[in-house]
Design a protein around this motif. Structure first.
Motif, PDB file in Angstrom:
ATOM      1  N   MET A   1      -5.767 -13.389  -7.432  1.00  0.00           N
ATOM      2  CA  MET A   1      -6.367 -12.274  -8.457  1.00  0.00           C
ATOM      3  C   MET A   1      -4.788 -12.230  -9.601  1.00  0.00           C
ATOM      4  N   ILE A   2      -5.138 -12.412 -10.841  1.00  0.00           N
ATOM      5  CA  ILE A   2      -4.078 -11.943 -11.834  1.00  0.00           C
ATOM      6  C   ILE A   2      -4.427 -10.422 -12.227  1.00  0.00           C
ATOM      7  N   GLY A   3      -3.722  -9.704 -12.053  1.00  0.00           N
ATOM      8  CA  GLY A   3      -3.594  -8.115 -12.986  1.00  0.00           C
ATOM      9  C   GLY A   3      -2.611  -7.437 -12.899  1.00  0.00           C
ATOM     10  N   THR A   4      -2.120  -6.285 -12.477  1.00  0.00           N
ATOM     11  CA  THR A   4      -0.969  -5.427 -12.793  1.00  0.00           C
ATOM     12  C   THR A   4      -0.792  -4.138 -11.563  1.00  0.00           C
ATOM     13  N   PRO A   5      -0.173  -5.094 -10.197  1.00  0.00           N
ATOM     14  CA  PRO A   5       0.510  -4.127  -9.447  1.00  0.00           C
ATOM     15  C   PRO A   5       0.983  -2.711  -9.610  1.00  0.00           C
ATOM     16  N   TYR A   6       0.255  -1.668  -8.123  1.00  0.00           N
ATOM     17  CA  TYR A   6       1.349  -0.390  -8.587  1.00  0.00           C
ATOM     18  C   TYR A   6       1.426   0.247  -7.229  1.00  0.00           C
ATOM     19  N   GLN A   7       2.683   1.221  -7.482  1.00  0.00           N
ATOM     20  CA  GLN A   7       3.053   1.196  -6.508  1.00  0.00           C
ATOM     21  C   GLN A   7       3.400   3.479  -6.548  1.00  0.00           C
ATOM     22  N   TYR A   8       3.350   3.923  -5.319  1.00  0.00           N
ATOM     23  CA  TYR A   8       3.524   5.252  -5.412  1.00  0.00           C
ATOM     24  C   TYR A   8       4.820   5.479  -5.359  1.00  0.00           C
ATOM     25  N   GLY A   9       5.468   6.777  -6.754  1.00  0.00           N
ATOM     26  CA  GLY A   9       7.256   6.465  -6.387  1.00  0.00           C
ATOM     27  C   GLY A   9       7.375   8.426  -6.660  1.00  0.00           C
TER      28      GLY A   9
ATOM     29  N   GLY B   1      -4.537  -3.346  -2.011  1.00  0.00           N
ATOM     30  CA  GLY B   1      -4.898  -2.577  -1.888  1.00  0.00           C
ATOM     31  C   GLY B   1      -4.391  -1.350  -3.103  1.00  0.00           C
ATOM     32  N   TRP B   2      -3.258  -2.430  -3.608  1.00  0.00           N
ATOM     33  CA  TRP B   2      -2.324  -1.682  -5.056  1.00  0.00           C
ATOM     34  C   TRP B   2      -2.604  -2.819  -6.231  1.00  0.00           C
ATOM     35  N   PHE B   3      -3.432  -2.649  -5.950  1.00  0.00           N
ATOM     36  CA  PHE B   3      -3.299  -3.966  -7.562  1.00  0.00           C
ATOM     37  C   PHE B   3      -4.568  -3.887  -8.387  1.00  0.00           C
ATOM     38  N   LEU B   4      -4.405  -3.975  -9.457  1.00  0.00           N
ATOM     39  CA  LEU B   4      -5.560  -3.632 -10.648  1.00  0.00           C
ATOM     40  C   LEU B   4      -5.772  -5.124 -10.336  1.00  0.00           C
ATOM     41  N   ALA B   5      -7.476  -5.427 -10.627  1.00  0.00           N
ATOM     42  CA  ALA B   5      -7.331  -6.809 -10.832  1.00  0.00           C
ATOM     43  C   ALA B   5      -7.719  -6.898 -12.361  1.00  0.00           C
ATOM     44  N   SER B   6      -7.288  -7.756 -13.517  1.00  0.00           N
ATOM     45  CA  SER B   6      -7.922  -7.480 -14.709  1.00  0.00           C
ATOM     46  C   SER B   6      -8.387  -9.469 -14.981  1.00  0.00           C
ATOM     47  N   GLN B   7      -8.442 -10.279 -13.773  1.00  0.00           N
ATOM     48  CA  GLN B   7      -8.614 -11.720 -13.650  1.00  0.00           C
ATOM     49  C   GLN B   7      -9.101 -12.197 -12.475  1.00  0.00           C
ATOM     50  N   MET B   8     -10.546 -12.372 -12.137  1.00  0.00           N
ATOM     51  CA  MET B   8     -10.433 -13.216 -10.904  1.00  0.00           C
ATOM     52  C   MET B   8     -10.127 -14.799 -11.027  1.00  0.00           C
ATOM     53  N   VAL B   9      -9.068 -15.307  -9.768  1.00  0.00           N
ATOM     54  CA  VAL B   9      -8.836 -17.289  -9.894  1.00  0.00           C
ATOM     55  C   VAL B   9      -9.633 -17.832  -9.120  1.00  0.00           C
ATOM     56  N   ARG B  10     -10.651 -18.092  -9.386  1.00  0.00           N
ATOM     57  CA  ARG B  10     -11.644 -19.507  -8.921  1.00  0.00           C
ATOM     58  C   ARG B  10     -10.816 -21.264  -9.008  1.00  0.00           C
ATOM     59  N   ARG B  11     -11.131 -21.802  -7.654  1.00  0.00           N
ATOM     60  CA  ARG B  11     -10.832 -22.820  -7.019  1.00  0.00           C
ATOM     61  C   ARG B  11     -12.084 -24.003  -7.536  1.00  0.00           C
ATOM     62  N   LEU B  12     -12.074 -24.855  -8.048  1.00  0.00           N
ATOM     63  CA  LEU B  12     -13.135 -25.829  -8.264  1.00  0.00           C
ATOM     64  C   LEU B  12     -13.058 -26.645  -7.126  1.00  0.00           C
ATOM     65  N   ARG B  13     -13.951 -26.542  -6.138  1.00  0.00           N
ATOM     66  CA  ARG B  13     -13.609 -27.416  -5.197  1.00  0.00           C
ATOM     67  C   ARG B  13     -14.464 -29.158  -5.308  1.00  0.00           C
TER      68      ARG B  13
END
Length: 56
Positions: free
Chosen positions: A1-9, A31-43
């Motif tokens: 997945m492509i997106g934004t990682p988060y952390q608790y500070g 668990g600390w990642f907000l996905a903006s895109q799903m990456v798929r692989r054509l097999r």
């Protein structure tokens, strides 16, 4: 997945800089990642013509 990682500070939940690197399923940071895109692989694929499709 492509997106934004988060952390608790100190200021609470904070977004980290996003990257173009895909985070794989099962990654411990998922668990600390907000996905903006799903990456798929054509097999595999099959080439067909329109005549191969069933008529409605």
């Amino acid at each position: 997945m492509i997106g934004t990682p988060y952390q608790y500070g100190d200021g609470g939940l904070q977004a980290l800089p996003a990257t173009d690197q895909a985070l794989p399923y099962g990654h411990p940071g998922l668990g600390w990642f907000l996905a903006s895109q799903m990456v798929r692989r054509l097999r595999a694929y099959t080439v067909i013509t329109l005549g191969d499709l069933p008529n409605p």
